[in-house]
Design a protein around this motif. Structure first.
Motif, mmCIF file in Angstrom:
data_model
loop_
_atom_site.group_PDB
_atom_site.id
_atom_site.type_symbol
_atom_site.label_atom_id
_atom_site.label_comp_id
_atom_site.label_asym_id
_atom_site.label_seq_id
_atom_site.Cartn_x
_atom_site.Cartn_y
_atom_site.Cartn_z
ATOM 1 N N TYR A 286 -19.407 29.587 18.951
ATOM 2 C CA TYR A 286 -18.960 28.357 18.297
ATOM 3 C C TYR A 286 -17.997 27.624 19.234
ATOM 4 N N PRO A 287 -18.276 26.364 19.550
ATOM 5 C CA PRO A 287 -17.443 25.650 20.525
ATOM 6 C C PRO A 287 -16.108 25.218 19.920
ATOM 7 N N LYS B 250 -24.189 18.584 18.296
ATOM 8 C CA LYS B 250 -23.774 19.990 18.237
ATOM 9 C C LYS B 250 -23.359 20.374 16.825
ATOM 10 N N ARG B 251 -22.703 19.469 16.113
ATOM 11 C CA ARG B 251 -22.333 19.752 14.719
ATOM 12 C C ARG B 251 -23.581 19.966 13.864
ATOM 13 N N LEU C 284 -17.185 19.293 20.366
ATOM 14 C CA LEU C 284 -18.189 19.143 19.314
ATOM 15 C C LEU C 284 -18.662 17.692 19.220
ATOM 16 N N SER C 285 -19.879 17.453 19.627
ATOM 17 C CA SER C 285 -20.498 16.147 19.422
ATOM 18 C C SER C 285 -21.243 16.184 18.083
ATOM 19 N N ASN D 72 -29.730 22.256 20.513
ATOM 20 C CA ASN D 72 -28.693 21.768 21.419
ATOM 21 C C ASN D 72 -28.297 22.767 22.492
ATOM 22 N N SER E 258 -26.564 20.905 14.910
ATOM 23 C CA SER E 258 -27.235 22.124 15.345
ATOM 24 C C SER E 258 -26.549 23.361 14.778
ATOM 25 N N ILE E 259 -25.256 23.440 14.903
ATOM 26 C CA ILE E 259 -24.538 24.610 14.396
ATOM 27 C C ILE E 259 -24.544 24.632 12.868
ATOM 28 N N MET F 241 -26.698 25.338 22.364
ATOM 29 C CA MET F 241 -25.346 25.857 22.198
ATOM 30 C C MET F 241 -25.379 27.373 21.969
#
Length: 110
Positions: free
Chosen positions: A69-70, A79-80, A75-76, A16, A82-83, A18
């Motif tokens: 960390y966003p 993104k969740r 947080l989509s 992502n 991916s992280i 990020m």
């Protein structure tokens, strides 16, 4: 199996954009050294470098995840995921370090 699992989790963690490119470069470089350690089964240097690289990426992953960390608003689901995979990879690294250390001992390391 260690290389394959961390490769897959790192790929998903980088999916992502990020995390910065240094996250991908660091992890994929260590995995390349891991492939070298697999190919040269009699080399103590290869397994030592792989173990050292894994230990260093534990530290750098903690820094990357904590800095980039966003906030909750951005947080989509992608993104969740991916992280989450980056964190899961980080949590598996101590187990991988233990297994690589055992391989180090089998190859004659002290």
């Amino acid at each position: 199996a260690i290389i394959l699992v961390h490769w897959l989790l790192t790929m998903w963690g980088c999916m992502n954009y990020m995390l910065p490119p240094s996250y991908a470069w660091g992890n994929f470089t260590v995995l390349a050294v891991g492939i070298w350690a697999i190919v040269q089964r009699d080399s103590l240097d290869a397994i030592t470098m792989f173990l050292t690289g894994l230990l260093l990426t534990v530290l750098t992953d903690i820094i990357h995840i904590s800095i980039f960390y966003p906030s909750h608003d951005f947080l989509s689901d992608a993104k969740r995921f991916s992280i989450g995979m980056a964190i899961f990879s980080l949590l598996l690294k101590p187990v991988s370090c233990y297994l690589v250390y055992r391989m180090y001992g089998e190859r004659g390391g002290e």
